[in-house]
Design a protein around this motif. Sequence first.
Motif, PDB file in Angstrom:
ATOM      1  N   ILE A 184       0.821  -1.213   0.000  1.00  0.00           N
ATOM      2  CA  ILE A 184       0.000   0.000   0.000  1.00  0.00           C
ATOM      3  C   ILE A 184       0.855   1.263   0.000  1.00  0.00           C
ATOM      4  CG2 ILE A 184      -1.680   1.326   1.344  1.00  0.00           C
ATOM      5  CD1 ILE A 184      -3.017  -1.252   2.122  1.00  0.00           C
ATOM      6  N   PRO A 185       1.897   1.388   0.847  1.00  0.00           N
ATOM      7  CA  PRO A 185       2.751   2.589   0.761  1.00  0.00           C
ATOM      8  C   PRO A 185       3.408   2.765  -0.607  1.00  0.00           C
ATOM      9  CG  PRO A 185       3.138   1.431   2.824  1.00  0.00           C
ATOM     10  CD  PRO A 185       2.256   0.537   1.997  1.00  0.00           C
ATOM     11  N   PHE A 186       3.758   1.655  -1.267  1.00  0.00           N
ATOM     12  CA  PHE A 186       4.361   1.765  -2.602  1.00  0.00           C
ATOM     13  C   PHE A 186       3.379   2.370  -3.595  1.00  0.00           C
ATOM     14  CE2 PHE A 186       4.900  -0.137  -6.829  1.00  0.00           C
ATOM     15  CZ  PHE A 186       6.170   0.343  -7.142  1.00  0.00           C
ATOM     16  N   ILE A 187       2.112   1.970  -3.517  1.00  0.00           N
ATOM     17  CA  ILE A 187       1.095   2.494  -4.439  1.00  0.00           C
ATOM     18  C   ILE A 187       0.772   3.951  -4.121  1.00  0.00           C
ATOM     19  CG2 ILE A 187      -1.283   2.266  -5.226  1.00  0.00           C
ATOM     20  CD1 ILE A 187       0.527   0.083  -6.275  1.00  0.00           C
ATOM     21  N   THR A 188       0.564   4.256  -2.845  1.00  0.00           N
ATOM     22  CA  THR A 188       0.128   5.604  -2.449  1.00  0.00           C
ATOM     23  C   THR A 188       1.253   6.621  -2.542  1.00  0.00           C
ATOM     24  OG1 THR A 188       0.597   5.057  -0.119  1.00  0.00           O
ATOM     25  CG2 THR A 188      -1.641   4.686  -0.926  1.00  0.00           C
ATOM     26  N   LYS A 195      -5.028  12.454  -1.248  1.00  0.00           N
ATOM     27  CA  LYS A 195      -5.459  11.329  -2.079  1.00  0.00           C
ATOM     28  C   LYS A 195      -4.833  10.020  -1.613  1.00  0.00           C
ATOM     29  CE  LYS A 195      -6.368  14.027  -6.265  1.00  0.00           C
ATOM     30  NZ  LYS A 195      -6.028  14.227  -7.693  1.00  0.00           N
ATOM     31  N   ALA A 196      -3.598  10.100  -1.116  1.00  0.00           N
ATOM     32  CA  ALA A 196      -2.945   8.893  -0.607  1.00  0.00           C
ATOM     33  C   ALA A 196      -3.680   8.346   0.608  1.00  0.00           C
ATOM     34  CB  ALA A 196      -1.493   9.199  -0.248  1.00  0.00           C
ATOM     35  N   GLU A 197      -4.163   9.235   1.451  1.00  0.00           N
ATOM     36  CA  GLU A 197      -4.920   8.790   2.627  1.00  0.00           C
ATOM     37  C   GLU A 197      -6.221   8.117   2.216  1.00  0.00           C
ATOM     38  OE1 GLU A 197      -6.962  10.684   6.671  1.00  0.00           O
ATOM     39  OE2 GLU A 197      -5.802  11.947   5.305  1.00  0.00           O
ATOM     40  N   SER A 198      -6.929   8.700   1.240  1.00  0.00           N
ATOM     41  CA  SER A 198      -8.171   8.104   0.749  1.00  0.00           C
ATOM     42  C   SER A 198      -7.907   6.759   0.069  1.00  0.00           C
ATOM     43  CB  SER A 198      -8.848   9.061  -0.233  1.00  0.00           C
ATOM     44  OG  SER A 198      -9.999   8.469  -0.803  1.00  0.00           O
ATOM     45  N   LEU A 199      -6.850   6.695  -0.739  1.00  0.00           N
ATOM     46  CA  LEU A 199      -6.512   5.453  -1.431  1.00  0.00           C
ATOM     47  C   LEU A 199      -6.098   4.368  -0.439  1.00  0.00           C
ATOM     48  CD1 LEU A 199      -6.170   4.011  -4.119  1.00  0.00           C
ATOM     49  CD2 LEU A 199      -3.835   4.920  -4.235  1.00  0.00           C
ATOM     50  N   THR A 200      -5.419   4.761   0.630  1.00  0.00           N
ATOM     51  CA  THR A 200      -5.030   3.789   1.660  1.00  0.00           C
ATOM     52  C   THR A 200      -6.251   3.159   2.300  1.00  0.00           C
ATOM     53  OG1 THR A 200      -2.975   4.996   2.137  1.00  0.00           O
ATOM     54  CG2 THR A 200      -3.790   3.490   3.835  1.00  0.00           C
ATOM     55  N   ARG A 201      -7.248   3.980   2.620  1.00  0.00           N
ATOM     56  CA  ARG A 201      -8.488   3.444   3.197  1.00  0.00           C
ATOM     57  C   ARG A 201      -9.170   2.496   2.217  1.00  0.00           C
ATOM     58  NH1 ARG A 201      -9.499   8.835   4.460  1.00  0.00           N
ATOM     59  NH2 ARG A 201     -11.233   8.832   2.958  1.00  0.00           N
ATOM     60  N   THR A 342     -18.818   2.180  -2.979  1.00  0.00           N
ATOM     61  CA  THR A 342     -19.212   2.709  -1.666  1.00  0.00           C
ATOM     62  C   THR A 342     -18.193   3.716  -1.157  1.00  0.00           C
ATOM     63  OG1 THR A 342     -20.327   0.625  -1.136  1.00  0.00           O
ATOM     64  CG2 THR A 342     -19.787   2.084   0.700  1.00  0.00           C
ATOM     65  N   HIS A 343     -16.922   3.429  -1.346  1.00  0.00           N
ATOM     66  CA  HIS A 343     -15.865   4.332  -0.883  1.00  0.00           C
ATOM     67  C   HIS A 343     -15.971   5.690  -1.578  1.00  0.00           C
ATOM     68  CE1 HIS A 343     -11.839   5.702   0.305  1.00  0.00           C
ATOM     69  NE2 HIS A 343     -11.696   6.083  -0.954  1.00  0.00           N
ATOM     70  N   PHE A 344     -16.081   5.674  -2.906  1.00  0.00           N
ATOM     71  CA  PHE A 344     -16.131   6.942  -3.635  1.00  0.00           C
ATOM     72  C   PHE A 344     -17.445   7.681  -3.385  1.00  0.00           C
ATOM     73  CE2 PHE A 344     -12.761   4.915  -6.201  1.00  0.00           C
ATOM     74  CZ  PHE A 344     -11.829   5.939  -6.149  1.00  0.00           C
TER      75      PHE A 344
END
Length: 360
Positions: A184-188, A195-201, A342-344
Amino acid sequence: MTDQKVFRFLIYAVLTFTLIYLLNLTGFVFKPIGTLLAAIAVPVIGAGFLYYITNPFVNLLEKIKVPRLLAIIIVFLLIIVVIVISVYFIIPPIQDQINSLAESGPDIQQWIEEMINIWRNGQEFIPESVQNAIDNMVDNIGQYTEQMATSVFSFLGAFFSFLFSFILIPFFLFFMLKDREKFIPFITNFFSESKAESLTRLLKNINETLGSFIQGQALVSLSVGIMLLIGYLIVGLDYALIFAVFALFMNLIPYLGPWLSAIPAVVVGFFQDPMTGVWTAVVMIVAQQIESNLIEPNIMGKVLKIHPLTVVIIILAAGAIIGFVGLIFAVPAYAVIKTIVTHFYQAYKKTRPVGKKNIW
């Protein structure tokens, strides 16, 4: 008008369908990519499945102060033990039962034809369309049997052709277990902080959804397989181990799989003895009632939160479009898509201006 959600939704829909149409026209450009993805699909999917099955054991060993690397090695040793036990104690009797069942195939075929004829002769009036369908089925039972056997051997051929890909599964699994927290850190890392915080969730929610579904479905399937094996042995059904293992794997298809796996067991049970067929059906019904009322609600009920009718529709649609693979992956894919939507949607509600009227 451009500020209204209906208008924006229509624009997005048109753009989406236009994009799909253009991708369809330029499909030849993406064919090499599809070939590459197909080549790595087997080890990635296989390792991913094993990851969600074995990761809880690795976490459990970590909780009792076992280093993660040592915990992974212990899990791999357990997998090897399971494989060795299967090779020496489970696969040989399954192979013997398959050979015996294959030898009984012509007799079972003849018995089915006789049962259909007995039923047909006992009917005073049968619509012509039904009569034609029955005649066609009876006349082509041999052909259907040969096609089924051909399909089985084709499946086995495809399985062995992908055997090399299975060799890569342990390597993928090892690094998935070892470096799971780095993904996950590699992707975010490529996105801004918000946006990284949202993508992590989102990625954590997807991981939790897939993990809960795979672990739950595997446990449910194993429970059903064991119950059916015990029940089939009690009623004296021939080839009990084959049908129990078949039901175990078919149970990976929610709702429809268990009933599809019951058909050959009940047919062979009636061929063996009418009362054995009846008791085989009873065993299947009891096992499914225990699963649907006790096991599945407690294991799977809180994971998917999808209505059974929705699941059946998804499975039928995916099976018609993709085939057998669609039957297996339809529900987890839907669960992941539902998690993403649901997330978006929740993110959209948080960013929507306060006091703005909802035209829906």
